[in-house]
Design an enzyme around this catalytic site. Structure first.
Site, PDB file in Angstrom:
ATOM      1  N   LYS A 187       0.842  -1.206   0.000  1.00 27.06           N
ATOM      2  CA  LYS A 187       0.000   0.000   0.000  1.00 27.06           C
ATOM      3  C   LYS A 187       0.877   1.256   0.000  1.00 27.06           C
ATOM      4  CE  LYS A 187      -3.463   2.548   2.517  1.00 27.06           C
ATOM      5  NZ  LYS A 187      -4.380   2.661   3.620  1.00 27.06           N
ATOM      6  N   GLU A 193      10.565  -4.812   4.226  1.00 28.74           N
ATOM      7  CA  GLU A 193      10.618  -6.220   3.808  1.00 28.74           C
ATOM      8  C   GLU A 193      10.310  -6.347   2.321  1.00 28.74           C
ATOM      9  OE1 GLU A 193       9.076  -5.049   6.439  1.00 28.74           O
ATOM     10  OE2 GLU A 193       9.101  -6.447   8.133  1.00 28.74           O
ATOM     11  N   GLY A 246      -4.688  -1.916   4.753  1.00 34.33           N
ATOM     12  CA  GLY A 246      -3.970  -3.127   4.333  1.00 34.33           C
ATOM     13  C   GLY A 246      -4.728  -4.403   4.651  1.00 34.33           C
ATOM     14  N   ARG A 247      -5.230  -4.518   5.893  1.00 31.26           N
ATOM     15  CA  ARG A 247      -5.894  -5.769   6.301  1.00 31.26           C
ATOM     16  C   ARG A 247      -7.317  -5.864   5.768  1.00 31.26           C
ATOM     17  NH1 ARG A 247      -4.544  -2.279  10.052  1.00 31.26           N
ATOM     18  NH2 ARG A 247      -6.114  -1.269  11.346  1.00 31.26           N
ATOM     19  N   GLU A 332      -4.716  -6.175  14.780  1.00 27.80           N
ATOM     20  CA  GLU A 332      -4.169  -4.901  14.287  1.00 27.80           C
ATOM     21  C   GLU A 332      -5.269  -3.833  14.285  1.00 27.80           C
ATOM     22  OE1 GLU A 332      -0.603  -4.603  11.420  1.00 27.80           O
ATOM     23  OE2 GLU A 332      -2.293  -4.049  10.167  1.00 27.80           O
ATOM     24  N   HIS A 363      -5.780 -32.582  19.341  1.00 29.36           N
ATOM     25  CA  HIS A 363      -4.725 -33.423  19.923  1.00 29.36           C
ATOM     26  C   HIS A 363      -3.543 -32.580  20.388  1.00 29.36           C
ATOM     27  CE1 HIS A 363      -6.858 -36.993  18.572  1.00 29.36           C
ATOM     28  NE2 HIS A 363      -7.237 -36.211  17.563  1.00 29.36           N
ATOM     29  N   LYS A 473       9.594  -0.665  13.838  1.00 29.16           N
ATOM     30  CA  LYS A 473      10.164  -0.420  12.497  1.00 29.16           C
ATOM     31  C   LYS A 473      11.208   0.685  12.575  1.00 29.16           C
ATOM     32  CE  LYS A 473       5.892  -1.105   9.816  1.00 29.16           C
ATOM     33  NZ  LYS A 473       4.941  -0.398   8.948  1.00 29.16           N
TER      34      LYS A 473
HETATM   35  O1  F6P Z   1       3.411  -3.097   9.647  1.00 25.58           O
HETATM   36  C1  F6P Z   1       2.025  -3.205   9.550  1.00 25.58           C
HETATM   37  C2  F6P Z   1       1.536  -2.862   8.181  1.00 25.58           C
HETATM   38  O2  F6P Z   1       1.507  -1.498   8.012  1.00 25.58           O
HETATM   39  C3  F6P Z   1       0.162  -3.476   7.935  1.00 25.58           C
HETATM   40  O3  F6P Z   1      -0.856  -2.675   8.406  1.00 25.58           O
HETATM   41  C4  F6P Z   1       0.171  -3.665   6.466  1.00 25.58           C
HETATM   42  O4  F6P Z   1      -0.800  -4.587   6.054  1.00 25.58           O
HETATM   43  C5  F6P Z   1       1.591  -4.147   6.248  1.00 25.58           C
HETATM   44  O5  F6P Z   1       2.351  -3.417   7.174  1.00 25.58           O
HETATM   45  C6  F6P Z   1       2.120  -3.944   4.863  1.00 25.58           C
HETATM   46  O6  F6P Z   1       2.111  -2.596   4.501  1.00 25.58           O
HETATM   47  P1  F6P Z   1       2.251  -2.167   2.997  1.00 25.58           P
HETATM   48  O7  F6P Z   1       1.125  -2.741   2.244  1.00 25.58           O
HETATM   49  O8  F6P Z   1       2.244  -0.669   3.007  1.00 25.58           O
HETATM   50  O9  F6P Z   1       3.570  -2.707   2.503  1.00 25.58           O
END
Ligand code: F6P
Length: 501
Positions: A187, A193, A246-247, A332, A363, A473
């Site tokens: 987003k 990452e 995002g979620r 979140e 189990h 972060k």
């Molecule tokens: O670190 C949390 C977050 O901001 C989430 O809310 C989001 O889904 C994820 O990182 C990835 O963010 P982006 O889509 O901006 O890479």
């Protein structure tokens, strides 16, 4: 700062009536506490909800303006107050504010045209997709692919989310670098990452002799300027609206790799299923409204009974990723300590969501659920129509186990030996899908989104921001500079030194 007015103050003085008593006096209980929507039956009869609790919750909903906040969500008002914007995921399903709906339809059209172009050979042979993204930019698409993608489609999708180099190896190993399309989903297009993994994917293609690796990258983002700056051509950027969190984003261009692999028709059916749940949530009175009743039950356990967690068990392999998807959606969104005005909450916010698959979990963790000291409301999710080619006996056994666990939690069993006794009166709810297809999955996931929203309104919090993820972060970024390590606490400094960072 003093705690804000507590919406649940009166509720907390109530005692939960034991489940056997609730059933004994009420022949209608199962029907009163069950709702059927879009091919899904929701049953809260094995929870402690009763007329007294429902009456209290109706009053809290009134006081917190739930019906008005629900309308504000759909009509595109600024419901994400801390970030000053609307939450527009329902528009991705064609619901609510016409301007947002039109914008979402335009971005879906763009997705569809790109899928047509890929299928028409614009990118040459495409044997696989490397979907790079994390959190909401991976969990939703991965769930869709795992739930609906069994044995379908010629294009395999590999998901790369973790920054661990082993994850890069694992996700690229099954793919051919010359015929892979990379979908970089972020987003913000600033997530460390995702950008690092995208660099790794470009290197992987370059080293395999791919002439124009950037030409095989599709960027999916609400920040096209950042993707362009990264080097992605504008024609290969699928934008989506800033108001889609995002979620809450699998319905938007974020669902591109799933739509490509599963087919556009399937993706549209997913949106239609979600839209059916949207209409139910928007138009149904609160006392028959599935997401609202679920939020009432959740809050009864956290606010009245002091439950700290809730457990979700999918009795269907196709839904095995549901618990981890829900962890992000619920924790979140509602894992906050202040209300939307920034005042401390008077009580707990969201429960910790955890879970697994049945029967495996029986189990492993069910011992604690049946006899442990914690109160854990359990949610069973099962599907009537089987999804396997095995002897139907397997599916019947799966469902029998699911229903037996709920019955056992509630009934318990007396025994002379305390180690062998089951106290019972342990709550569960059951979500039973007629079948698992794109429509019912869409409806199920929209149900969870609206349940989170309803709980947030009752709690008075904003479910659409997530500032809690930022500090870690920032500190990880600071550590990029070895000099900065000196400013960290003694324990962290020792770890850095020991690892030779
Ligand atoms: O670190 C949390 C977050 O901001 C989430 O809310 C989001 O889904 C994820 O990182 C990835 O963010 P982006 O889509 O901006 O890479």
């Amino acid at each position: 700062m003093p705690a804000t007015t507590d919406p649940f103050a009166r509720l907390r003085t109530l005692k939960l009536t034991p489940l056997d008593g609730l059933f004994a006096g009420d022949e209608e209980r199962v029907e009163t506490l069950s709702v059927e929507v879009a091919g899904i039956r929701f049953d809260w009869s094995k929870t402690h909800l009763d007329a007294a609790l429902l009456g209290e919750f109706a009053a809290i909903a009134e006081a917190q303006g739930l019906a008005a906040r629900r309308e504000a969500l759909f009509s595109g008002e600024v419901v994400n107050v801390t970030e000053g914007r609307a939450a527009t995921h329902v528009a991705e399903r064609g619901q609510g504010d016409p301007d947002h709906v039109a914008a979402a339809a335009a971005s879906h059209q763009r997705m569809r045209s790109l899928i047509d172009a890929i299928e028409g050979g614009a990118f040459g042979d495409v044997s696989g997709i490397l979907h790079i993204g994390i959190g909401g930019s991976a969990l939703g698409p991965e769930l869709l692919l795992d739930s609906l993608g069994r044995g379908t489609g010629e294009v395999g999708v590999s998901i790369l989310s973790n920054i661990d180099g082993l994850a890069v190896d694992d996700s690229t190993d099954p793919l051919d670098p010359e015929t892979t399309l990379v979908c970089a989903v972020s987003k913000t297009f600033t997530t460390a990452e995702t950008l690092m993994n995208l660099e790794a994917a470009l290197k992987w293609m370059r080293e395999a002799g791919v002439e124009d690796p950037y030409g095989r990258v599709i960027a999916i983002t609400a920040n096209p300027a950042a993707a362009i700056e990264f080097g992605i051509d504008e024609t290969r950027i699928l934008p989506f609206d800033e108001g889609v969190g995002g979620r809450y984003s699998l319905w938007s261009s974020v669902g591109f790799s799933a739509a490509l692999a599963l087919g556009w028709e399937t993706f549209e059916e997913l949106l239609e299923g979600a839209a059916a749940m949207d209409r139910h949530f928007r138009l149904t009175p609160l006392e028959r409204n599935a997401p609202v009743l679920a939020a009432f039950a959740d809050l009864a356990y956290t606010q009245v009974a002091g439950a700290e967690t809730r457990a979700v068990f999918a009795y269907d392999e196709r839904l095995r990723l549901l618990p981890s998807y829900l962890q992000q959606l619920e924790m979140e969104s509602n894992g906050k300590s202040v209300n939307a005005a920034g005042e401390p909450l008077a009580g707990p916010s969201a429960a910790i969501t955890w879970g697994g698959t049945g029967t495996d979990a029986q189990h492993a963790v069910f011992q604690l659920l049946h006899q442990g000291t914690h109160l854990v409301p359990v949610e069973f999710v099962a599907v009537i129509e089987r999804g396997d080619d095995q002897d139907p006996a397997h599916h019947r056994a799966l469902l029998r186990n699911c229903f037996a666990q709920g019955a056992a939690l509630m009934a318990g069993e007396a025994a002379a030996d305390p180690a062998r006794a089951f106290a019972g009166n342990r709550p569960s709810s059951t979500i039973l899908l007629d079948r698992l297809d794109a429509r019912t999955l869409g409806a199920l996931l929209a149900f969870y989104e609206h349940r989170v929203f309803a709980a947030a309104v009752l709690l008075g919090i904003n479910p659409f921001d997530q500032f809690g993820v930022e500090l870690g972060k920032k500190m990880a970024r600071a550590l990029d500079n070895p000099e900065a390590a000196g400013e960290f606490d003694a324990s962290t400094r020792a770890l850095i030194e020991r690892a030779g960072l």
